[in-house]
Design a protein around this motif. Structure first.
Motif, PDB file in Angstrom:
ATOM      1  N   LEU A  95       6.660 144.563  32.539  1.00  0.00           N
ATOM      2  CA  LEU A  95       5.887 143.394  32.967  1.00  0.00           C
ATOM      3  C   LEU A  95       6.330 142.844  34.315  1.00  0.00           C
TER       4      LEU A  95
ATOM      5  N   SER B  82       8.330 149.383  26.018  1.00  0.00           N
ATOM      6  CA  SER B  82       8.124 149.823  27.406  1.00  0.00           C
ATOM      7  C   SER B  82       7.146 148.899  28.121  1.00  0.00           C
ATOM      8  N   TYR B  83       6.130 148.463  27.404  1.00  0.00           N
ATOM      9  CA  TYR B  83       5.160 147.532  27.985  1.00  0.00           C
ATOM     10  C   TYR B  83       5.868 146.268  28.458  1.00  0.00           C
TER      11      TYR B  83
ATOM     12  N   ARG C 211       6.330 152.007  22.578  1.00  0.00           N
ATOM     13  CA  ARG C 211       5.321 151.681  23.593  1.00  0.00           C
ATOM     14  C   ARG C 211       5.325 150.177  23.874  1.00  0.00           C
ATOM     15  N   ALA C 212       5.452 149.366  22.821  1.00  0.00           N
ATOM     16  CA  ALA C 212       5.478 147.904  23.019  1.00  0.00           C
ATOM     17  C   ALA C 212       6.695 147.510  23.850  1.00  0.00           C
TER      18      ALA C 212
ATOM     19  N   ARG D 232       4.577 144.503  37.484  1.00  0.00           N
ATOM     20  CA  ARG D 232       3.122 144.639  37.633  1.00  0.00           C
ATOM     21  C   ARG D 232       2.485 143.303  38.011  1.00  0.00           C
TER      22      ARG D 232
ATOM     23  N   ASP E  64      -2.685 152.380  24.441  1.00  0.00           N
ATOM     24  CA  ASP E  64      -1.659 152.071  25.440  1.00  0.00           C
ATOM     25  C   ASP E  64      -2.127 152.477  26.845  1.00  0.00           C
ATOM     26  N   ASP E  65      -2.658 153.694  26.966  1.00  0.00           N
ATOM     27  CA  ASP E  65      -3.021 154.204  28.296  1.00  0.00           C
ATOM     28  C   ASP E  65      -4.164 153.395  28.919  1.00  0.00           C
TER      29      ASP E  65
ATOM     30  N   ALA F 286      -0.649 139.805  31.944  1.00  0.00           N
ATOM     31  CA  ALA F 286       0.797 139.861  31.673  1.00  0.00           C
ATOM     32  C   ALA F 286       1.330 138.489  31.232  1.00  0.00           C
TER      33      ALA F 286
ATOM     34  N   SER G 205      -3.273 148.784  27.710  1.00  0.00           N
ATOM     35  CA  SER G 205      -2.151 148.042  28.300  1.00  0.00           C
ATOM     36  C   SER G 205      -2.399 147.614  29.745  1.00  0.00           C
TER      37      SER G 205
ATOM     38  N   THR H  57      -4.500 144.422  30.210  1.00  0.00           N
ATOM     39  CA  THR H  57      -4.047 143.147  29.631  1.00  0.00           C
ATOM     40  C   THR H  57      -3.618 142.198  30.748  1.00  0.00           C
TER      41      THR H  57
END
Ligand SMILES: *Cc1c(COP(=O)(O)O)cnc(C)c1O
Length: 401
Positions: free
Chosen positions: A24, A19-20, A16-17, A27, A62-63, A71, A66, A69
């Protein structure tokens, strides 16, 4: 939890990290109002009576978390003085989180105690600070300044026959604290926390770039601490360290450097020579989470006089107990139980090496110049001199950290 489900959970978190981070670039840097309201709405429930599945907890973070946050880990964020995290430091943090060490002492974590000594030694080597100086890894430059100012306060009063450790500050001879007009706001908080008072300071006028004017230093007597700045937060400017530190020496005053980001310029050949007078100070505070690009929260305090730091921070108040080579961090830091910051600092310096660190800083300075140039050509006024110089050479190192 079984070994297998722990592994699944940790791998899911790492995925997940990753993919986050990959997402970036696509977004908005600032989270939408909607995403913040959505998160707050979902959080606005009473403490549940029943347990939840760990994978669901992670998915919620995450849902809902994330998207809300900022960026700041990505390349399009230019707010404040904010570093990213080199991937190697993030990976080091994951591993060290698995270790879950309590890093207050050698006995509680021999591994981290060793990494801590090694990383402090490398920071001193990178910046050209004295090998015999002692250090502390803390949460940021605010606490690094706090740590250094505590050592300074106790030492300058000791020279005037006063033991702060035992007697406290009531009745102590007054300390003159000399700051530049543009000292960072966190310095005032440090003075407040240490009983030195926000309003008692002697403020030295600054020039147009925010540099302390060495020709405007006050006339002082008695115990004194002067705080210089390597890297003004608004302009990037460096105080005239040679003149100010010589002035401090003549008056038996303690010279401290707030170099939260700028101190890393001492790692850059071609620039370090121009600011090497900062190396003559008594103590230095810097951030690893700024130019070294390690994860939050990570600051470094270095104090030339090991005993002064130990006397201010040791758990027993005694320096004599500290001869042991099995170094206990608790004797040099304000906190006791703490995480393994050393691991990330070490990983960054190991992966970058001297040349990679110098390239990182120099490349960033070149980017600042390029940005100032383009904005200038677009008709936007650049009020500060982009002080970190343009003659720096750097190599786009093929090594990825
Ligand atoms: C960022 C900064 C600080 C405060 O650092 P933290 O890491 O937020 O505690 C202090 N001084 C200067 C010059 C800074 O740039």
């Amino acid at each position: 939890m079984s070994g297998e489900s722990t592994r699944k959970l940790l791998v899911a978190a790492a995925n997940r990290a990753a993919s986050y981070l990959e997402g970036l670039h696509a977004r908005e840097v600032q989270p939408s109002r909607h995403s913040i309201e959505r998160l707050n709405g979902a959080l606005g429930v009473p403490l549940p009576n029943e347990p939840s599945d760990a994978a669901e907890v992670l998915a919620f973070l995450d849902d809902y978390g994330s998207p809300a946050t900022v960026a700041s880990a990505g390349p399009r964020y230019f707010g404040f003085v904010t570093g990213g995290a080199l991937p190697v430091t993030l990976a080091a943090q994951y591993l060290a989180a698995g270790w879950d060490q309590n890093c207050f002492s050698f006995v509680s974590s021999p591994a981290v105690a060793c990494f801590e000594q090694a990383s402090l030694r490398w920071v001193k080597e990178a910046l050209g600070l004295p090998e015999s100086a002692e250090g502390a890894l803390v949460t940021g430059a605010t606490m690094a300044n706090f740590t250094c100012f505590a050592a300074a306060r106790n030492r300058v009063l000791e020279r005037h026959g006063w033991d702060v450790d035992r007697q406290g500050l009531f009745g102590a001879p007054p300390i003159t604290v000399v700051l530049g007009e543009e000292a960072h706001s966190t310095i005032y908080k440090v003075l407040s926390m240490l009983g030195l008072g926000r309003d008692r300071v002697s403020r030295v006028p600054a020039d147009a770039q925010g540099r302390m004017r060495a020709d405007a230093l006050p006339s002082i007597k008695g115990p004194a601490i002067v705080c210089l700045q390597a890297g003004n937060v608004n302009s990037g400017a460096f105080d005239p360290a040679g003149e100010i530190i010589a002035w401090a020496r003549d008056r038996d005053a303690w010279a401290h450097v707030d170099g939260a980001f700028g101190l890393w310029a001492l790692a850059v050949p071609g620039f370090a020579e121009r600011v090497d007078a900062f190396r003559l100070a008594d103590s230095w505070a810097t951030d690893a989470h700024k130019w070294l690009n390690v994860p939050y929260d990570s600051g470094v305090a270095i104090v030339r006089d090991r005993e002064a730091l130990a006397r201010a921070m040791s758990i027993s108040g005694s320096y004599l107990l500290l001869a042991d080579e099995r170094r206990d961090a608790i004797n040099f830091t304000p906190d006791s139980s703490r995480r393994a910051r050393a691991v990330e600092v070490w990983a960054a310096l190991k992966c970058l090496g001297r040349s990679g660190l110098a390239d990182l800083v120099a490349r960033n300075c070149a980017q600042a110049r390029a940005m100032a140039g383009r904005l200038g050509r677009a008709g936007i006024e650049i009020p500060n001199e982009v002080v970190l110089p343009d003659f720096l050479e750097f190599h786009d190192s093929s090594q990825e950290c």
